[in-house]
Design a protein around this motif. Structure first.
Motif, short mmCIF file in Angstrom:
data_model
loop_
_atom_site.label_atom_id
_atom_site.label_comp_id
_atom_site.label_asym_id
_atom_site.label_seq_id
_atom_site.Cartn_x
_atom_site.Cartn_y
_atom_site.Cartn_z
N LYS A 22 12.33 2.71 -2.26
CA LYS A 22 10.96 3.21 -2.32
C LYS A 22 10.05 2.26 -3.10
O LYS A 22 8.86 2.19 -2.85
N LYS A 23 10.60 1.54 -4.03
CA LYS A 23 9.81 0.59 -4.81
C LYS A 23 9.28 -0.54 -3.93
O LYS A 23 8.26 -1.13 -4.21
N TYR A 24 9.97 -0.84 -2.86
CA TYR A 24 9.58 -1.94 -1.98
C TYR A 24 8.63 -1.49 -0.89
O TYR A 24 8.57 -2.10 0.17
N GLN A 25 7.87 -0.44 -1.14
CA GLN A 25 6.86 0.02 -0.20
C GLN A 25 5.48 -0.35 -0.73
O GLN A 25 5.22 -0.30 -1.92
N PHE A 26 4.61 -0.72 0.19
CA PHE A 26 3.24 -1.06 -0.14
C PHE A 26 2.35 0.17 0.04
O PHE A 26 2.62 1.01 0.89
N ASN A 27 1.29 0.25 -0.76
CA ASN A 27 0.29 1.30 -0.56
C ASN A 27 -0.52 1.02 0.70
O ASN A 27 -0.88 1.93 1.43
N ASP A 28 -0.80 -0.24 0.93
CA ASP A 28 -1.42 -0.72 2.17
C ASP A 28 -0.99 -2.16 2.35
O ASP A 28 -0.43 -2.76 1.44
#
Length: 160
Positions: A22-28
């Motif tokens: 989950k840490k490797y997800q971007f907000n955009d």
């Protein structure tokens, strides 16, 4: 199953990735995000004296590309194949590599995908956006498979 292979750097990378997925997800993920991330990857590779080619895409559009001194056209060919693998499976190319090793098969034998278009070799990683999912790729070529992958992970750790 992929995570059955235990040992050394590969297990360490995947265990860390799974814990922090989950840490490797971007907000955009905009063109500007790709440019900043690409610049960060170049900076990190330079600080380690790594000769790599870097490619970042969104919906298969190339948003960033850099070929550092010491790289060649072969690196671009590897990038294309690893990127195609991420778009096909929605997961890192290293995960595909380890899955194929666990099966004791080549990607071509296991999936009938053309080995000239796809590669189960570490160094391409999916770009995931929160509440959207998979939108693109971050890819590196020039080091050993696991090291290409780790360069991306180390950059994401700092960037995100």
């Amino acid at each position: 199953m992929l995570f059955y292979r235990i040992g050394g750097l590969i297990w360490s990378i995947l265990k860390k990735w799974k814990r922090k997925k989950k840490k490797y997800q971007f907000n955009d993920f905009s063109n500007e995000t790709a440019l900043q991330l690409g610049a960060k990857l170049v900076q990190l590779a330079s600080s380690r004296s790594n000769s790599v080619t870097i490619d970042i895409t969104r919906a298969r559009q190339q948003l960033f590309h850099a070929a550092m001194p010491g790289t060649a056209i072969d690196n671009d060919q590897w990038l294309k194949r690893k990127i195609n693998t991420v778009y096909e499976f929605g997961t890192s190319s290293l995960r595909c590599q380890l899955d194929m090793e666990d099966r004791d098969q080549s990607l071509e034998d296991a999936t009938l995908l053309d080995k000239h278009l796809f590669a189960a070799a570490g160094g391409a990683f999916p770009v995931n956006v929160k509440k959207t999912g998979f939108v693109g790729t971050i890819a590196v070529s020039g080091l050993a498979s696991e090291e290409d992958h780790q360069l991306i992970i180390d950059c994401l750790e700092e960037f995100l």
